[in-house]
Write an enzyme that holds these catalytic residues in place. Structure first.
Site, PDB file in Angstrom:
ATOM      1  N   HIS A  12       6.454  -5.264   1.244  1.00 53.68           N
ATOM      2  CA  HIS A  12       5.804  -4.646   0.414  1.00 53.68           C
ATOM      3  C   HIS A  12       6.603  -4.074  -0.798  1.00 53.68           C
ATOM      4  O   HIS A  12       7.680  -3.550  -0.494  1.00 53.68           O
ATOM      5  CB  HIS A  12       4.816  -3.313   0.812  1.00 53.68           C
ATOM      6  CG  HIS A  12       3.568  -3.643   1.829  1.00 53.68           C
ATOM      7  ND1 HIS A  12       2.816  -3.074   2.071  1.00 53.68           N
ATOM      8  CD2 HIS A  12       3.533  -5.142   2.487  1.00 53.68           C
ATOM      9  CE1 HIS A  12       1.940  -3.680   3.035  1.00 53.68           C
ATOM     10  NE2 HIS A  12       2.402  -4.899   3.318  1.00 53.68           N
ATOM     11  N   GLU A  40       6.721  -1.152  -2.583  1.00 55.57           N
ATOM     12  CA  GLU A  40       7.254   0.161  -2.731  1.00 55.57           C
ATOM     13  C   GLU A  40       7.925   0.537  -1.406  1.00 55.57           C
ATOM     14  O   GLU A  40       9.116   1.194  -1.508  1.00 55.57           O
ATOM     15  CB  GLU A  40       6.089   1.244  -2.525  1.00 55.57           C
ATOM     16  CG  GLU A  40       4.896   1.078  -1.543  1.00 55.57           C
ATOM     17  CD  GLU A  40       3.922   0.265  -1.641  1.00 55.57           C
ATOM     18  OE1 GLU A  40       4.141  -0.985  -2.073  1.00 55.57           O
ATOM     19  OE2 GLU A  40       2.813   0.485  -1.165  1.00 55.57           O
ATOM     20  N   CYS A  57      -0.172   1.732   1.599  1.00 56.39           N
ATOM     21  CA  CYS A  57      -1.068   1.614   2.759  1.00 56.39           C
ATOM     22  C   CYS A  57      -0.199   2.696   3.808  1.00 56.39           C
ATOM     23  O   CYS A  57       0.641   3.521   3.498  1.00 56.39           O
ATOM     24  CB  CYS A  57      -0.792   0.099   3.407  1.00 56.39           C
ATOM     25  SG  CYS A  57       1.080  -0.091   3.708  1.00 56.39           S
ATOM     26  N   CYS A  92       3.720   2.208   4.237  1.00 58.54           N
ATOM     27  CA  CYS A  92       4.395   2.673   3.057  1.00 58.54           C
ATOM     28  C   CYS A  92       4.167   4.097   3.022  1.00 58.54           C
ATOM     29  O   CYS A  92       5.325   4.933   2.533  1.00 58.54           O
ATOM     30  CB  CYS A  92       3.937   1.596   1.739  1.00 58.54           C
ATOM     31  SG  CYS A  92       4.357   0.183   1.973  1.00 58.54           S
TER      32      CYS A  92
END
Length: 551
Positions: free
Chosen positions: A64, A66, A94, A97
């Site tokens: 992801h 981030e 999410c 993260c």
């Protein structure tokens, strides 16, 4: 810079993800240390990491945007705590993260579009506000949220339309009795072709293959003389951070020492004191050394400096005695300037990632970082003029690293003239084997001086943005005479399809190549390594020799 400005950078990363066939989500991490007493910024905010979604291309469930950006930020700061950082991301994080933000102790997360299916910072969950956890942080939703959401909607609309068209084509083929073709679909083959490129971009900015000497030299009696032999005990010391263990906890400081390149270097006439007039416009890079410092009990009367050094990332070990190292000289000279008469030991450990004799200012930056670190240990304010006075006495480039970013220096290259707005372009650094002695380069230059056109000099002095500086270096010819392979490196870089401009930095022996993206810089660095040259992909950055948070 505002939250919207940083979110636009994250949107640029999201568009990069879309070009790779990924869900368009991007992130940037901004570092801004704050005085806990006054809540005021200690220095200008700096973008230290960027990333886009790479989950499909790397087949990594943690790919992801981030998540990758926070990992890169930790590498830049050399710390797992990101307490002085804000994460900007185009879609609400999410649970995974958000959990990493909690673990990394981020100060803030600013996001664009909300995620009704997986959002963990206010929609489905509020990880950032859960008082049962040992860290909470601010979440700011909806910054450019409409633009971020629209980008995602458009992406999935196109994807659904494409899927529908393929299904229609398949149905038509079935109706007409056409045979089905076994093998990979067009989409699958495209994804595979992208993964080799994306995997390179997903890696750290450190694109280099460590030589055996970086981990440790072969020990006597256990493969000495064998170029493939490795001292496993030495490898274990590095892996377990034995050398930095004594610098953990209160009373220790860590300072980053960034590399630099010269965007413009004009060496002029020799002055009466034997030095050359010079105009130098330098720009700091994200590539950096790290210095660990602490005070220790005295070993003898007066000041002792206990200096150790570890080279990393394929950088050759320093062949300099500790007492002759510029870091030791910086500590001793600063103590003299302060007239400090204390029986004590200053322990310093340097993690070297910037090669020596490369024109990247590694030694000068280490000296500036040593002054910053020891000033903190001795309770000297960071704006004390004696810090810059000592910096100037150590070398022409040292004062630059106290300012960082992009700046113009005159005199012999040590007198600050003015700042320039920094660039955020990506750069590949390429260094062949061997180095160029600065003094030898100047002697060769004096035998046949090369002059820069007055119009270029005026343009450089008038420039107020790094992007407007004409890339010139009149030491190039002299250095290439001393190390002919430099001309080959510069010609190769200049002719590369991913390179916008290339120039030798300082007196050499590194050529820096400006590239349109980090992916491009990584490709250039990887191909340079295949030719046997040291190479790294990095970025221009508004950084300086500065303290970083303790672990």
């Amino acid at each position: 810079m505002t939250d919207e400005d940083y979110m636009r950078m994250a949107i640029d990363e999201a568009r990069r993800a879309e070009r790779l066939g990924e869900v368009p989500i991007g992130a940037v991490v901004v570092y801004e240390p704050i005085d806990p007493a006054t809540r005021r910024s200690l220095e200008k905010p700096q973008v230290i990491a960027r990333a886009c979604n790479l989950r499909e291309t790397t087949k990594d469930p943690a790919g992801h945007a981030e998540f990758l950006a926070m990992k890169r930020a930790a590498e830049v700061l050399d710390a797992w705590r990101l307490t002085d950082c804000t994460v900007y991301v185009t879609l609400e994080p999410c649970v995974m993260c958000a959990g990493l933000m909690h673990q990394a102790r981020v100060r803030r997360c600013v996001y664009g579009a909300v995620d009704p299916k997986a959002g963990a910072l206010g929609t489905l969950y509020a990880v950032n506000e859960d008082k049962r956890l040992n860290h909470t942080f601010e979440a700011v939703p909806g910054v450019l949220g409409g633009e971020c959401a629209r980008m995602l909607r458009d992406f999935f609309s196109r994807k659904r339309a494409k899927k529908s068209q393929k299904q229609e084509a398949k149905d038509m083929a079935n109706k007409s009795g056409g045979p089905s073709v076994p093998g990979l679909s067009e989409t699958a083959s495209t994804t595979l072709s992208r993964s080799s490129t994306a995997a390179t971009s997903a890696s750290s900015a450190a694109v280099s293959i460590p030589a055996p000497s970086a981990a440790g030299a072969p020990s006597e009696g256990s493969g000495a003389g064998d170029p493939c032999a490795v001292d496993l005990l030495d490898v274990a010391r590095v892996a377990q951070q034995v050398e930095t263990e004594r610098f953990r906890g209160p009373g220790s400081v860590r300072v980053v020492a960034p590399a630099k390149v010269n965007l413009f270097l004009d060496i002029g006439e020799v002055r009466s004191d034997g030095y050359h007039e010079a105009v130098s416009i330098m720009h700091a890079l994200l590539l950096h050394d790290v210095l660990h410092l602490r005070l220790a009990p005295a070993r003898e009367a007066g000041l002792s400096v206990d200096l150790t050094c570890r080279s990393r990332g394929g950088v050759a070990p320093l062949d300099v005695a500790p007492e002759d190292n510029i870091v030791t000289k910086a500590v001793r000279r600063f103590a003299q300037a302060l007239e400090r008469d204390v029986d004590e030991t200053v322990a310093v450990h340097v993690e070297k990632r910037i090669p020596a004799q490369a024109g990247l200012g590694g030694g000068s930056s280490d000296a500036a970082a040593a002054l910053v670190g020891v000033a903190r240990l001795w309770g000297v304010p960071e704006d004390d003029p004696r810090i810059e006075e000592v910096a100037r006495s150590l070398g022409a480039d040292v004062p630059f690293f106290l300012r960082g970013g992009c700046a113009c220096f005159t005199g012999v290259g040590d007198v600050f003239s003015h700042e320039l707005a920094p660039s955020n372009a990506c750069v590949a650094l390429i260094k062949p084997e061997g180095g160029v002695s600065t003094s030898a380069a100047y002697r060769t230059f004096d035998a046949c001086p090369q002059r820069i056109a007055p119009a270029d000099r005026r343009a450089a002095l008038d420039a107020r943005h790094a992007a407007d500086v004409p890339l010139r270096n009149n030491l190039t010819v002299a250095s290439e005479q001393l190390l002919p392979v430099l001309a080959e490196v510069r010609a190769w870089a200049s002719g590369h399809a991913d390179v916008q401009a290339a120039l030798m930095s300082g007196s050499g022996s590194t050529v820096f190549a400006v590239c349109p993206s980090f992916d491009a810089a990584a490709r250039v660095a990887a191909q340079a390594q295949a030719r046997g040259w040291w190479a790294r992909a990095t970025m221009f950055a508004p950084v300086r020799a500065a303290m970083v948070g303790a672990r």
